[in-house]
Motif scaffolding. Sequence first.
Motif, PDB file in Angstrom:
ATOM      1  N   ARG A 102      18.297   0.106  63.159  1.00 43.34           N
ATOM      2  CA  ARG A 102      17.181  -1.062  62.910  1.00 43.34           C
ATOM      3  C   ARG A 102      15.807  -0.055  62.426  1.00 43.34           C
ATOM      4  O   ARG A 102      15.005  -0.589  61.564  1.00 43.34           O
ATOM      5  CB  ARG A 102      16.733  -2.078  64.138  1.00 43.34           C
ATOM      6  N   GLN A 103      15.417   0.947  63.079  1.00 35.96           N
ATOM      7  CA  GLN A 103      14.130   1.575  63.002  1.00 35.96           C
ATOM      8  C   GLN A 103      14.399   2.689  62.001  1.00 35.96           C
ATOM      9  O   GLN A 103      13.567   2.969  61.453  1.00 35.96           O
ATOM     10  CB  GLN A 103      13.878   1.997  64.355  1.00 35.96           C
ATOM     11  N   ASN A 104      15.424   3.636  61.969  1.00 38.41           N
ATOM     12  CA  ASN A 104      15.518   4.881  61.350  1.00 38.41           C
ATOM     13  C   ASN A 104      16.679   5.029  60.816  1.00 38.41           C
ATOM     14  O   ASN A 104      17.420   6.084  61.264  1.00 38.41           O
ATOM     15  CB  ASN A 104      14.709   5.990  62.083  1.00 38.41           C
ATOM     16  N   PRO A 105      17.422   4.385  59.981  1.00 40.33           N
ATOM     17  CA  PRO A 105      19.103   4.473  59.554  1.00 40.33           C
ATOM     18  C   PRO A 105      18.970   5.791  58.927  1.00 40.33           C
ATOM     19  O   PRO A 105      20.316   6.482  59.047  1.00 40.33           O
ATOM     20  CB  PRO A 105      19.096   3.535  58.676  1.00 40.33           C
ATOM     21  N   GLY A 106      17.963   6.392  58.442  1.00 40.57           N
ATOM     22  CA  GLY A 106      18.134   7.820  57.500  1.00 40.57           C
ATOM     23  C   GLY A 106      18.495   8.961  58.491  1.00 40.57           C
ATOM     24  O   GLY A 106      19.103  10.037  58.061  1.00 40.57           O
ATOM     25  N   ALA A 107      18.046   8.797  59.892  1.00 39.52           N
ATOM     26  CA  ALA A 107      18.502   9.930  60.681  1.00 39.52           C
ATOM     27  C   ALA A 107      19.700  10.145  61.240  1.00 39.52           C
ATOM     28  O   ALA A 107      20.241  11.057  61.827  1.00 39.52           O
ATOM     29  CB  ALA A 107      17.610   9.513  62.208  1.00 39.52           C
ATOM     30  N   LEU A 108      20.761   8.888  60.830  1.00 40.49           N
ATOM     31  CA  LEU A 108      21.962   9.190  61.060  1.00 40.49           C
ATOM     32  C   LEU A 108      22.869   9.737  60.192  1.00 40.49           C
ATOM     33  O   LEU A 108      23.586   9.208  59.281  1.00 40.49           O
ATOM     34  CB  LEU A 108      22.450   7.677  61.305  1.00 40.49           C
ATOM     35  N   THR A 109      22.550  11.131  60.017  1.00 39.75           N
ATOM     36  CA  THR A 109      23.493  11.787  59.172  1.00 39.75           C
ATOM     37  C   THR A 109      24.532  12.100  59.616  1.00 39.75           C
ATOM     38  O   THR A 109      25.505  12.383  58.867  1.00 39.75           O
ATOM     39  CB  THR A 109      22.520  13.245  58.975  1.00 39.75           C
ATOM     40  N   ILE A 110      24.940  12.158  60.982  1.00 44.17           N
ATOM     41  CA  ILE A 110      26.228  12.063  61.479  1.00 44.17           C
ATOM     42  C   ILE A 110      26.578  10.920  62.523  1.00 44.17           C
ATOM     43  O   ILE A 110      25.701  10.708  63.128  1.00 44.17           O
ATOM     44  CB  ILE A 110      26.596  13.416  62.660  1.00 44.17           C
ATOM     45  N   LYS A 111      27.640  10.068  62.219  1.00 43.04           N
ATOM     46  CA  LYS A 111      27.967   8.972  62.781  1.00 43.04           C
ATOM     47  C   LYS A 111      29.180   9.012  63.618  1.00 43.04           C
ATOM     48  O   LYS A 111      30.193   9.696  63.140  1.00 43.04           O
ATOM     49  CB  LYS A 111      27.890   7.841  61.673  1.00 43.04           C
ATOM     50  N   MET A 112      29.164   8.268  64.615  1.00 44.78           N
ATOM     51  CA  MET A 112      30.429   7.880  65.288  1.00 44.78           C
ATOM     52  C   MET A 112      31.197   7.195  64.707  1.00 44.78           C
ATOM     53  O   MET A 112      31.091   6.363  64.059  1.00 44.78           O
ATOM     54  CB  MET A 112      29.747   7.219  66.824  1.00 44.78           C
ATOM     55  N   TRP A 113      32.462   7.572  64.758  1.00 42.48           N
ATOM     56  CA  TRP A 113      33.403   7.012  63.938  1.00 42.48           C
ATOM     57  C   TRP A 113      33.741   5.584  64.725  1.00 42.48           C
ATOM     58  O   TRP A 113      33.783   5.396  65.440  1.00 42.48           O
ATOM     59  CB  TRP A 113      34.828   7.595  64.138  1.00 42.48           C
TER      60      TRP A 113
END
Length: 470
Positions: free
Chosen positions: A392-403
């Motif tokens: 919601r707030q900072n999707p750009g910080a998700l450079t590694i994501k849980m599968w």
Amino acid sequence: MASSPPGTSGLKSGLGNRQMTMIAIGGVIGAGLFVGSGKAISTAGPGVLLAYIGVGALVVLIMRMLAEMAVAHPETGSFSSYANRELGPWAGLSVGWLYAYQWCVTIGFEAVAGAAIVNRLLPAIPSWLAALVFMAALIAINLVQVSSFGEFEFWFALIKVTAIVAFIALGAAALLGLVPGFDSPGLANLTAHGGFLPEGGTAVLLAALAVFFSFFGTEVVTVAAGEAVDPVHAVRRGMNSVVWRILVFYIGSIFVVLALLPWNSAQVSESPYVAVLQRLGIPGAPVIMDVIVLSAVLSCLNSGIYSSSRMLYALAERGEAPALFTKVTRTGVPAWSVLAASSIGLVTVVANYFLPTEAVFNFLLDSSGAIAVVVYLCIAVTQFRGRRRLERQNPGALTIKMWAFPHLTIAVVIGLLAVIAGMAFNADSRHSLLLTLAVTAVAVAAGVVHQNRTRARTTERSTSTSEEKL
């Protein structure tokens, strides 16, 4: 020593990429792999491979969740800081203190275990003296500067990794019939002695409980991220490599043992790696393995002092531990945290000389025995909440994501609850689980009290400020 200003960190970035890489690689190889694997094999036979694969997959998923959070916000407090932010101060305080407690107890256990190895190799040296020397040396190393910890951990990890890789290479050569004087059994030993599941599926589940705790320590690289020169790169690379590390080090080496020797032989149950080396005609196999296990023990001691001290430091920065733990030396080392982290180990060593410590020592071990499950469960729940917020707030910080989020996160939570249920139904682990849950309840209660007091003080200050303005 100086205290770090509020809201800032007095720690220094002293861990290079080379050190962080080896901390990540070596973190998954504990003394439990060399020593505890024999018990797991004797419990489930060749089917223990399923236990290692299943538990390894669970740990890979947990580390992926932790990587998602650590890359987005690399902090010394790691999952404790994330739990504080996503679940509330009560969660950060309780899981942080539980993690520090787990490592403090492990330090004492590993010091005694390492001393026993030295006493076996050199009987003239009393075990209490060897333990005291180990503790003093590694405390001194951790008090110098963080790069000292990193450098020693680099070499300890290198010994472990080299030993495991050499063992697997030698085992593969033996299976291919390339070792003189040894007739390769092929894959016959995997089914020749009662089948692949000689003790049934239930035995695999029981073995999985023992296997689960041998993976603890994989998360150390995220705790060290706060002092890394390039934390995002180091954590990303370390966590991304956890899959092949588990496949090669654990599953690969256990497969070699099971393929080369009958699983139900006494030698395999006692010391599987020594049994293989002796069967292949390697001279001095017990001594070689003692040296390797000793390096693993010292690595665990080194990591334990570091991890526990940094968790205490992070807790103190948030006001959840004595402010004394935030004081750092000129080189950026939280000296009081290091000494506090080493306290149980030192007490264990001293008591080992003056008093019969079996009762106290067993209590410490049992009461911390299932903390790994609690920590991993907290990581999973924290990631679930944090992922929603970041999206919601900072999707750009998700450079590694849980599968496959949220499905695999939920599956991990169910798997961890299954581990707890398995411990409850297993007579050998039930006592340890109950003591751990009691310690956890105390930590959670302390966290709730701290959170309520903090909120009450904040409310009082807000009320006072409003009245002053009026």
